[in-house]
Design an enzyme around this catalytic site. Structure first.
Site, short mmCIF file in Angstrom:
data_model
loop_
_atom_site.label_atom_id
_atom_site.label_comp_id
_atom_site.label_asym_id
_atom_site.label_seq_id
_atom_site.Cartn_x
_atom_site.Cartn_y
_atom_site.Cartn_z
N ARG A 636 0.84 -1.20 0.00
CA ARG A 636 0.00 0.00 0.00
C ARG A 636 0.87 1.25 0.00
O ARG A 636 1.82 1.35 0.78
CB ARG A 636 -0.88 0.02 1.25
CG ARG A 636 -1.75 1.26 1.36
CD ARG A 636 -2.31 1.41 2.75
NE ARG A 636 -3.22 0.31 3.08
CZ ARG A 636 -4.48 0.25 2.67
NH1 ARG A 636 -5.00 1.21 1.95
NH2 ARG A 636 -5.23 -0.78 3.00
N LYS A 709 4.70 -1.52 2.87
CA LYS A 709 6.04 -2.13 2.85
C LYS A 709 7.18 -1.13 3.04
O LYS A 709 8.28 -1.53 3.39
CB LYS A 709 6.25 -2.87 1.52
CG LYS A 709 5.48 -4.19 1.40
CD LYS A 709 5.80 -4.88 0.10
CE LYS A 709 5.29 -6.32 0.06
NZ LYS A 709 5.64 -6.98 -1.22
N GLY A 712 11.60 3.85 1.26
CA GLY A 712 12.75 4.75 1.40
C GLY A 712 14.01 4.28 0.70
O GLY A 712 14.88 5.06 0.38
N GLU A 713 14.13 2.98 0.46
CA GLU A 713 15.40 2.46 -0.03
C GLU A 713 15.33 1.71 -1.35
O GLU A 713 16.33 1.60 -2.07
CB GLU A 713 16.03 1.56 1.06
CG GLU A 713 16.57 2.42 2.19
CD GLU A 713 16.66 1.71 3.52
OE1 GLU A 713 17.77 1.55 4.02
OE2 GLU A 713 15.61 1.31 4.07
#
Lengths: 744, 335
Positions: A636, A709, A712-713
Site C-alpha cells: 500500500r 512495505k 525509502g530504499e
C-alpha cells in the site's frame, strides 16, 4: 486491516512543507539557548598512532576561547567500551571520543575548542598543534582483502547465505558461463544538513540535546550510558532532520562531545561538523563481489556463486547483506555465497541507504545482464525466465511479489519492446543510445512501535511518537493515517515527532517507519475514537443518540440519524459532555500472534523494475542519462506524492553511485581526500533527466498491519545497474567498477 | 578562518601600498573559501570593490576592455561579449554555477587557485600552500591533477575555464602596482610551478589586475569551448579545449588553441598552432596538432585517463570549430 481510503493513498503535500521553506522548522544547529558556547572539533591527520603532546597555548589565547578539551582534561565519562555501544549493534569495540591518546583512524577527534563565538572557536581550532607518534597502518582495500574474515559475532539483521544444490559442479557443467569481479567505490552519505548538536543544561541539571539523528531514543540511551547518567536526565530532540541516509543511525561524535562539554562547563554547547568533517565518520563500505553464473543454452540459470567482501574498521565488524539477494530473487537450482569483511585502519563503514542491497543487488544485476547477453536473451526476458515466486534461498513463500507486474508495466511505459538487442545498434548522430534494465529487491520490515493520540478541547487531534522524519514525509503520512483512522480533517491534526520523551519508536531506518509508526498511529486513533464514544455513552449529559451503535465520527464531527433527521455533535462539545478536557490513548503496534507466525513462514520484500536510457559519446566517454523509470511494488502506498519523491531521490543517489560518487582514499595516510562538494560529485541538475515512478498495485494484508512495505530504499536497488547495463547496450563495453567515469 | 584586518580603499594608490601579508578581495568566491579551509591566512584583507574597474567598453582597435571587477555572469551576458567573443562567453558558462558566476569577478578568475585535494587540505604536504613541505599529490589520489607543465614540486592543475578562452583569444592583462601600470600577455601571466610552485602568476606584491583587453577576434562561427568533466555541470574540467580558427573558403588561415584541465597553467603550444596555418581541416592534421599539444605529458598514479582522452577531445573541438558548430553549454549533448 481493511481501510477505506479517504486520506490514506492521497497525494497530500507535506504538512511541514511551509514550515520548512519559511525557516520556521528548526534544525539541530538552530537552537539558540542563552549563553551558548560554540565547539569546533580538531581531527587527527594520521590513521594510527598515539598523541604525544597537544600544544594548545596559542589556541587558549584567542579572545573568547573558554576551553580546549582533549583526552587529558575531559571530565569523567564511562570507562567501559560496552557503555558506548549504540542501537545499531555493530559488534566490536565502539570508538570512544577523547577516551585516550590512541589514534584509530584518520579524522578521529583529538580536541574540541569551546568559545563564546563560532569564529573564535574555529580560529583557535586551527592553531591547536598535536604531535603524534605514528604507527604503521593499512588503509588499502586491496591489502585488507588478504586479511578478510567472518566475525564470530554478527549484527542481528545479518542473513547468512544459505547454499542450495551443488553450485560448483553445476557451474562446471553449465553450457554458458560468465565470471567476474565487480567493485563499488566507498561513498559518503552527505545529507544536505551537517551533523550537529546543541546540548543544553537545564536549571534542574538535566540535558536537552538537539541532535541531528535518526533515532532520538537511541541517542538518549547512548548518552545516558556513555556519560553515566540516567535516561530521564537526557532528553534528545530532532523534530527536523535535513536528510541522513543512514549517517544518523549511530551517535556521531558531535553529540557526545557537545553533551560532555556542556556538562563540564555547565553551559549550553553547540558542535556543528563542517562538510569536510562529514567525511570523518560513517560511509558506505567499499565492496568487491566475485560473481560466477552458469546457465543452460535456453537461458535457465543453473548455478550462482557469489563471494563478497566489504570493508570495516580495525575495531568494529560492520556487516552487510550483500551476497544473498540473487539467491533469494532468482530461481536457480544451485547457488552458494560467501561473505567476509576486510579490516582497514579507518572509521567503521556504516549503513547507507539500502545497506547491502544497494551494493549487492546492483553489482549482481550487472552480472545478470552479462549472463542474459551470454545467452543471447533480452535482459527482461531472461529475468522473467528465471523468475522466482518464492524466497528461493530460504525456500519460503512470500507475502507478495508483484515484480512481474512492475516489469510489465515498466517495460510498457518505457517502450522496452522497441529496443534492439544488439549493443551499439541505436544511434543518434554521434551519440550511441543504450537501454538497460535491472530489478531491485529490499526488505519489507516492521518493528514494534508505540504512538499516542490525544483529543484536546480545541477540537484538534494530536499525534505523538518518537519517530524521526528525516525528510521522507513521515509527518504527512502519519497525519493522513490519523485522519483516516479517527475520522478527522487533515488540517485539524498535529503530529509531534523527534523527541525521546514521546512513545517508543525504533530508529528511523530500513524503510520500516511508514509500516510501523503508521500502524501504531492507526491503533492509537482507533482506540481513542472508541474511548470517546464509550465515555459519551456512559455520560448522563450526552444526547441519547450518541449511545446508538450506528454513531459515526467523520470529518471531525459525530453524526447519526434519528427519527427527527440527522444529528451531530462537535468534538469539543463531545469532550465536555463526557466530562473531559482532553482524552488520550496510547497503543503499541506489534506483529501479534498471526504476524509472528507469518514472519516465520513467509518472507517479505519490496521489489522494483528499473529502466534506463543513456546517451554516450563513445569517443569522449561522456554519459548522459536521458530517461529513468522505476516501477515499484511496495504494498500500500500511503501517499503517492511523498512516496514518488522518495523513489526519485533514491534514483538520483543511484545515478551518483553509477556515474559520479567515490570517496577517494589516500591509503598512505588513511584519509578520504575529496572531502568537499566540489570534488565529491553528487549528481547536478544537468545529470538528472525527467524521472518516472510507477507504483504497481500490490495488495498485501500480511506484510504489516496497514499493508505497507516502505519505499525509502528500494529506489537505490537496481537503478545503478540499469544505468551500467544501458551503457553496455550503448557501447558494447562492460564496466564492472562503479562509478563509471570518463577515461575508465 | 583566522582573524584579519580589513580595509576598503577607494584609490589604487592606497590599495597598492604593500601592507605586508595581504590579500586582495573582490568577489570572494575563492579567497573566502580558502580562508575557511585555513589555506589562505592573510593578516590583512584589502577589499578592492570600490576601485573603478567595473566597466566593459569598446577599444579603439575594435577589441574589448573588460574591467577586472565585472562579474563572470555579467561578462558572459554582455551584448558585446556575446556578439564578438562567444568563445569567451561559452567558457565562462562552462564553469562553476550561476551563483558563483554572479559573485566571481574577471580579475579573480585569473587569480583563482588550484583545486588540488592536497593544496586544499592543510593536514597534507603541499609545496604550493606551504613551501618546502613536499607534494603529497604525487603518488596520491590525483585523477584531477595536471599532466603538462608539472614539476617534482607540484602537479596541481590550473582550474579556470575562462582563462583557457582568454589564452586562445590572446588577451592582454592590465596591472596596477606600487610602481605604476604595466601589461602582460595572458599566456605569460601564469607561472609553471618549477621549484617555486607557490607562485601562481607574475603578480608582484601590491599589484592588482585592473582589466583584461581582448584583441579583435576574427573567428566568426569557427570557435568552440569543449569541456569534458566528471559530471555534466559544476565540475572542473578533466580536459577542456578552447579553439578559434580564422577560416577562408574552407581553409584554416591560422588557428589558436588552449587546453584546460591538463596543465599547471593554461596550456598553449605555438608549434601546435603553427601546424594549422594555411591548411585544410583533416583528421591527420588535427591528430598532429593534438600530438604536439600533448608532447611531454606525464601521468602520475590516477590520471592516465587524461592523456588517453585529451587527443579525442582536442580533435573534436577542432572539428567543431572548423565546421562552425560551437559546443553549446546548455545542451549537454556534445556536437
Amino acid at each position: 486491516m481493511n481501510v477505506i481510503s479517504t486520506h490514506i493513498g492521497q497525494p497530500v503535500s507535506r504538512i511541514d512543507g511551509v514550515a520548512k521553506v519559511t525557516g520556521q522548522a528548526k534544525y539541530a544547529a538552530e537552537a539558540h539557548p542563552p549563553g551558548m558556547l560554540y565547539g569546533v572539533v580538531v581531527n587527527s591527520p594520521i590513521a594510527r598512532g598515539r598523541i604525544e603532546t597537544i600544544h594548545d597555548a596559542e589556541a587558549r589565547q584567542v579572545p573568547g576561547v573558554i576551553e580546549v578539551m582533549t583526552h587529558l582534561n575531559r571530565p569523567h565519562a564511562a570507562l567501559f567500551e560496552k557503555s558506548y555501544m549504540d542501537g545499531l549493534g555493530v559488534p566490536g569495540v565502539p570508538y570512544r571520543p577523547l577516551h585516550d591518546g590512541e589514534i584509530h583512524f584518520n579524522g578521529q577527534p583529538v580536541a574540541v575548542v569551546l568559545a563564546e563565538t563560532f569564529e573564535a572557536a574555529r580560529e583557535a581550532a586551527m592553531v591547536v598543534r598535536v604531535d603524534y607518534e605514528r604507527w604503521p597502518h593499512n588503509a588499502d582495500f586491496e591489502v585488507a582483502l588478504h586479511q578478510k574474515y567472518m566475525p564470530s559475532k554478527t549484527r542481528s539483521n545479518y542473513v547468512p547465505p544459505k547454499p542450495r544444490g551443488d553450485a560448483a559442479a553445476a557451474y562446471a557443467l553449465s553450457a554458458v558461463k560468465i565470471e567476474g569481479r565487480y567493485h563499488l567505490a566507498p561513498e559518503h552519505h552527505n545529507p544536505m544538513e551537517m551533523h550537529a548538536t546543541t546540548a543544553i543544561v537545564e536549571d534542574d541539571g538535566t540535558f536537552t540535546v538537539w541532535d541531528k539523528t535518526q533515532g532520538p531514543q537511541a541517542v538518549q540511551a547512548y548518552l545516558a550510558s556513555a556519560l553515566s547518567l540516567s535516561k530521564d536526565q537526557v532528553r534528545v530532540r530532532n523534530p527536523y532532520v535535513g536528510g541522513a541516509f543512514g549517517s544518523g543511525l549511530r551517535a556521531v561524535y558531535n553529540v557526545f562531545l557537545a553533551t560532555l562539554t556542556a556538562e563540564m562547563l555547565k553551559r549550553a554547547v553547540r558542535v556543528t561538523l563542517t562538510r569536510s568533517q562529514m567525511f570523518t565518520h560513517a560511509f558506505r563500505p567499499e565492496a568487491v563481489m566475485d560473481i560466477a553464473l552458469g546457465a543452460s543454452r535456453d537461458g535457465t540459470l543453473q548455478s550462482m556463486i557469489v563471494k563478497g567482501v566489504t570493508d570495516t574498521s580495525r575495531f568494529e565488524h560492520n556487516i552487510e547483506n550483500i551476497v544473498i539477494w540473487g539467491l533469494i530473487n532468482y530461481k536457480c537450482p544451485n547457488a552458494t555465497a560467501d561473505y567476509k569483511v576486510a579490516p582497514r585502519d579507518t572509521y567503521t563503514s556504516s549503513d547507507m541507504r539500502a545497506p547491502g542491497a544497494a551494493t549487492g543487488v546492483n553489482l549482481l544485476e550487472m552480472a545478470i545482464d552479462e549472463m542474459a547477453y551470454a545467452c543471447s536473451m533480452d535482459p527482461l526476458a531472461f529475468r522473467l525466465h528465471n523468475y522466482s515466486d518464492i524466497d528461493a534461498m530460504h525456500d519460503m513463500p512470500l507475502t507478495s511479489k508483484a515484480l512481474r507486474d512492475a516489469m510489465a508495466q515498466g517495460a510498457q511505459h518505457f517502450g522496452w519492446h522497441d529496443r534492439s538487442m544488439m549493443p551499439g545498434s541505436m544511434r543518434d548522430g554521434r551519440e550511441l543510445i543504450g537501454w538497460g534494465m535491472a530489478t531491485g529487491i529490499w526488505d519489507a520490515m516492521f518493528s514494534p512501535t508505540s504512538a499516542r493520540a490525544r483529543l484536546g478541547q480545541d477540537g484538534r487531534l494530536h499525534i505523538a511518537t518518537a519517530a524521526s522524519d528525516i525528510g521522507t514525509g513521515t509527518y504527512t503520512i502519519l497525519a493522513q493515517t490519523a485522519a483516516e483512522a479517527f475520522g478527522m480533517p487533515l488540517d485539524r491534526i498535529d503530529v509531534e515527532l523527534g523527541d525521546s520523551t514521546l512513545p517508543e519508536c525504533p530508529t528511523e531506518g530500513g524503510s520500516w517507519t511508514a509500516a510501523s509508526a503508521g500502524a501504531a498511529v492507526w491503533l492509537a486513533c482507533l482506540s481513542l475514537r472508541r474511548k470517546l464514544i464509550d465515555m459519551l455513552a456512559r455520560s448522563e449529559n450526552a444526547p441519547p443518540w450518541v449511545k446508538q451503535d450506528t454513531v459515526t465520527l467523520e470529518g471531525g464531527i459525530l453524526h447519526d440519524m434519528t427519527e427527527n433527521g440527522p444529528v451531530s455533535l462537535s468534538l469539543p462539545d463531545a469532550l465536555s459532555l463526557a466530562g473531559y478536557d482532553a482524552l488520550e490513548a496510547e497503543e503499541t503496534a506489534k506483529p501479534g500472534l498471526r504476524g509472528k507466525i507469518s514472519q516465520m513462514r513467509k518472507a517479505r520484500f519490496t521489489h522494483s523494475a528499473v529502466f534506463c536510457e543513456v546517451r554516450v559519446d563513445p569517443e569522449l566517454d561522456t554519459v548522459r542519462v536521458t530517461r529513468l523509470l522505476n516501477a515499484v511494488a511496495a504494498g500500500r502506498i500511503m501517499n503517492p506524492k511523498t512516496a514518488a519523491s522518495q523513489i526519485r531521490g533514491a534514483m538520483v543517489m543511484a545515478t551518483g553511485m553509477a556515474l559520479h560518487e567515490e570517496s577517494l582514499m589516500d591509503e598512505r595516510v588513511g584519509r578520504f581526500m575529496n572531502h568537499n562538494f566540489a570534488e565529491y560529485h553528487i549528481p547536478a541538475h544537468a545529470d538528472i533527466p525527467d524521472m518516472d515512478v510507477l507504483f504497481v498495485n500490490e495488495h498485501d494484508d500480511e506484510v504489516s498491519p496497514l499493508g505497507v512495505k516502505g519505499i525509502g530504499e528500494i529506489g537505490m536497488c537496481g537503478t545503478a545497474a540499469a544505468i551500467a547495463n544501458a551503457i553496455f547496450h550503448a557501447t558494447g563495453r562492460r564496466y564492472r567498477n562503479l562509478p563509471i567515469m570518463p577515461g575508465a | 578562518m583566522r582573524s584579519f584586518s580589513y580595509s576598503r580603499p577607494t584609490s589604487f594608490e592606497e590599495a597598492c601600498r604593500n601592507a605586508g601579508h595581504t590579500r586582495f578581495l573582490a568577489g570572494g568566491t575563492n579567497l573566502i573559501d580558502l580562508m575557511k579551509s585555513d589555506v589562505e591566512r592573510p593578516a590583512h584583507v584589502i577589499d578592492i570593490k570600490s576601485l573603478p574597474m567595473h566597466h566593459i567598453a569598446d577599444r579603439p582597435d575594435g577589441g574589448l576592455h573588460l574591467g577586472a571587477l565585472v562579474t563572470n555572469a555579467d561578462t558572459a551576458a554582455h551584448p558585446l561579449v556575446v556578439e564578438r567573443y562567444p568563445l569567451l562567453a561559452s567558457a565562462i558558462l562552462a564553469g562553476a554555477s550561476p551563483q558563483i558566476r554572479n559573485m566571481a569577478t574577471n580579475g579573480g578568475n585569473l587569480n583563482q587557485r588550484t583545486r588540488c585535494h592536497y593544496f586544499y587540505d592543510p593536514a597534507m604536504a603541499c609545496n604550493k600552500r606551504s613551501p618546502g613541505t613536499g607534494c603529497a599529490a604525487r603518488g596520491g589520489r590525483n585523477r584531477i591533477m595536471a599532466v603538462l607543465g608539472t614539476s617534482d614540486a607540484c602537479i596541481a592543475t590550473f582550474p579556470s575555464d575562462m582563462c583557457i578562452a582568454l589564452a586562445a583569444l590572446n588577451a592582454t592583462i592590465n596591472l596596477h602596482g606600487p610602481d605604476g601600470e604595466r601589461t602582460v600577455g595572458v599566456r605569460d601571466y601564469h607561472c609553471l610551478p618549477g621549484d617555486t610552485p607557490w607562485r601562481d602568476n607574475i603578480l608582484q606584491p601590491g599589484e592588482i589586475v585592473t582589466a583584461i583587453d581582448l584583441p579583435p577576434a576574427p573567428f566568426g562561427p569557427h570557435h568552440t569551448y569543449l569541456k569534458v568533466r566528471d559530471r555534466l555541470s559544476f565540475a572542473f574540467a578533466i580536459v577542456s579545449v578552447a579553439v578559434g580558427l580564422c577560416m577562408k573558403d574552407g581553409r584554416i588561415e591560422r588557428g589558436s588553441i588552449a587546453l584546460g584541465g591538463m596543465g599547471t597553467k593554461p596550456w598553449c603550444v605555438p608549434h601546435a598552432e603553427a601546424l594549422l596555418e594555411d591548411q585544410l581541416p583533416s583528421h591527420s592534421l588535427f591528430r598532429d596538432v593534438a600530438e604536439r599539444l600533448l608532447h611531454g605529458a606525464v601521468a602520475d598514479r590516477d590520471n592516465t585517463a587524461k592523456i588517453r582522452l585529451a587527443p579525442r577531445v582536442i580533435e573534436r573541438a577542432l572539428w567543431q570549430a572548423a565546421i562552425g558548430t560551437p559546443q553549446s553549454q546548455t545542451d549537454k549533448a556534445i556536437r
